[in-house]
Design a protein around this motif. Structure first.
Motif, short mmCIF file in Angstrom:
data_model
loop_
_atom_site.label_atom_id
_atom_site.label_comp_id
_atom_site.label_asym_id
_atom_site.label_seq_id
_atom_site.Cartn_x
_atom_site.Cartn_y
_atom_site.Cartn_z
N ALA A 5 -32.13 20.32 41.90
CA ALA A 5 -30.86 20.92 42.31
C ALA A 5 -31.11 22.28 42.97
O ALA A 5 -30.46 22.63 43.97
CB ALA A 5 -29.94 21.08 41.11
N ALA A 6 -32.05 23.02 42.43
CA ALA A 6 -32.40 24.32 43.03
C ALA A 6 -33.00 24.12 44.41
O ALA A 6 -32.72 24.89 45.35
CB ALA A 6 -33.38 25.06 42.13
N ALA A 7 -33.82 23.08 44.56
CA ALA A 7 -34.45 22.79 45.85
C ALA A 7 -33.39 22.40 46.89
O ALA A 7 -33.47 22.78 48.06
CB ALA A 7 -35.48 21.68 45.71
N ILE A 8 -32.37 21.65 46.46
CA ILE A 8 -31.29 21.26 47.37
C ILE A 8 -30.48 22.48 47.79
O ILE A 8 -30.13 22.64 48.96
CB ILE A 8 -30.39 20.20 46.71
N ALA A 9 -30.18 23.36 46.83
CA ALA A 9 -29.45 24.58 47.16
C ALA A 9 -30.23 25.45 48.15
O ALA A 9 -29.67 26.01 49.10
CB ALA A 9 -29.15 25.37 45.89
N GLU A 10 -31.54 25.53 47.95
CA GLU A 10 -32.38 26.31 48.86
C GLU A 10 -32.44 25.66 50.23
O GLU A 10 -32.41 26.35 51.26
CB GLU A 10 -33.80 26.44 48.29
N LEU A 11 -32.49 24.34 50.26
CA LEU A 11 -32.48 23.61 51.53
C LEU A 11 -31.21 23.92 52.33
O LEU A 11 -31.27 24.23 53.53
CB LEU A 11 -32.58 22.10 51.26
N GLU A 12 -30.07 23.85 51.67
CA GLU A 12 -28.80 24.13 52.35
C GLU A 12 -28.75 25.57 52.86
O GLU A 12 -28.22 25.84 53.94
CB GLU A 12 -27.62 23.82 51.44
N ALA A 13 -29.30 26.48 52.06
CA ALA A 13 -29.33 27.88 52.49
C ALA A 13 -30.19 28.06 53.74
O ALA A 13 -29.83 28.80 54.66
CB ALA A 13 -29.85 28.76 51.36
N ARG A 14 -31.31 27.36 53.79
CA ARG A 14 -32.21 27.49 54.93
C ARG A 14 -31.62 26.91 56.20
O ARG A 14 -31.81 27.45 57.29
CB ARG A 14 -33.55 26.81 54.62
N ILE A 15 -30.91 25.80 56.08
CA ILE A 15 -30.34 25.18 57.29
C ILE A 15 -28.98 25.79 57.65
O ILE A 15 -28.44 25.51 58.71
CB ILE A 15 -30.23 23.65 57.16
N GLY A 16 -28.43 26.60 56.75
CA GLY A 16 -27.17 27.27 57.04
C GLY A 16 -25.96 26.37 56.99
O GLY A 16 -24.96 26.61 57.66
N HIS A 17 -26.02 25.32 56.16
CA HIS A 17 -24.87 24.42 56.03
C HIS A 17 -24.80 23.86 54.62
O HIS A 17 -25.79 23.31 54.11
CB HIS A 17 -24.98 23.26 57.02
N VAL A 18 -23.65 24.00 53.99
CA VAL A 18 -23.39 23.39 52.69
C VAL A 18 -22.58 22.12 52.94
O VAL A 18 -21.50 22.18 53.54
CB VAL A 18 -22.62 24.35 51.76
N PHE A 19 -23.09 21.00 52.51
CA PHE A 19 -22.45 19.73 52.80
C PHE A 19 -21.14 19.57 52.04
O PHE A 19 -21.06 19.81 50.84
CB PHE A 19 -23.39 18.57 52.44
N HIS A 20 -20.11 19.16 52.77
CA HIS A 20 -18.83 18.84 52.15
C HIS A 20 -18.92 17.53 51.39
O HIS A 20 -18.39 17.39 50.29
CB HIS A 20 -17.73 18.76 53.21
#
Length: 232
Positions: A5-20
């Protein structure tokens, strides 16, 4: 928060998009190996199909905007250098995609999380998911940012890389192609070190380290070349 879950949160932060659509993101990060057995699991292969088409469109669009005079053949050559599983795997590593992937235990054990093929496919699936979740402009923004270095290097003069040289060296002697194997992975997840061994029939194997599997493969190929006849 667990490790993935932490890796997914970091991934979204890096790409600049939080999936709806969280289920869409989960599907984009799920390898087909998870579906082995009786349980039916939705994995990323369909999204990979879509992402590949979106990626080709964005790369072609950008190439044409950069050079209004290039012929079709030249555009195709450049496109092939930009859109391939090695290029996608490099981006996947930049955004930390490997740690966010959902893999079966057996796939993890054989090193699928570090595989260029798996990472490249997953990167395309993520692009497909981004396109569905936020549209073409979001996918374009991702592409332009994370492919910027690839575009900068596109026309840089370069010699053949050590893996290509070693392959040609082996073929010139009628030998099977070199094989590469990850024999060790060390260090923290954010700064791993890979040791790769290269083997050619009839010769002692050689090994070298790198910050990525691809980098370690090139280093091992160079060691093999230097111990045989030197780079061509």
């Amino acid at each position: 928060m667990n490790r993935r879950a932490a890796a997914i949160a970091e991934l979204e932060a890096r790409i600049g998009h939080v999936f709806h659509d969280r289920e869409l993101l989960e599907r984009a990060l799920t390898h087909a190996s998870v579906g082995e057995g009786a349980t039916k699991v939705r994995h990323y292969e369909r999204l990979e199909f879509l992402g590949d088409r979106v990626l080709n469109l964005l790369a072609a669009e950008r190439l044409m905007s950069l050079d209004g005079e290039a012929r079709e053949g030249e555009l195709s050559r450049r496109l092939a250098n930009l859109v391939n599983f090695h290029a996608c795997a490099d981006v996947a590593r930049d955004i930390g995609l490997g740690e966010a992937l959902r893999l079966s235990a057996s796939a993890t054990k054989i090193g699928a999380r570090e595989s260029d093929g798996v990472l490249g496919d997953a990167c395309e699936a993520l692009i497909g998911a981004l396109y569905i979740d936020a549209g073409l402009d979001a996918a374009r923004a991702f592409f332009l940012h994370f492919w910027a270095k690839a575009f900068a290097d596109l026309d840089a003069p370069r010699g053949k890389d050590p893996k290509t040289q070693l392959q040609e060296w082996a073929q010139g002697r009628g030998l099977p192609l070199p094989t590469y194997e990850v024999v060790a992975r060390e260090g923290p997840d954010h700064a791993p070190s890979f040791t790769v061994q290269v083997t050619i029939e009839g010769y002692d194997p050689e090994a070298a380290q790198g910050r990525s599997k691809q980098e370690a493969e090139k280093a091992a190929a160079l060691v093999m070349l230097l111990k045989r006849e030197g780079p061509q």
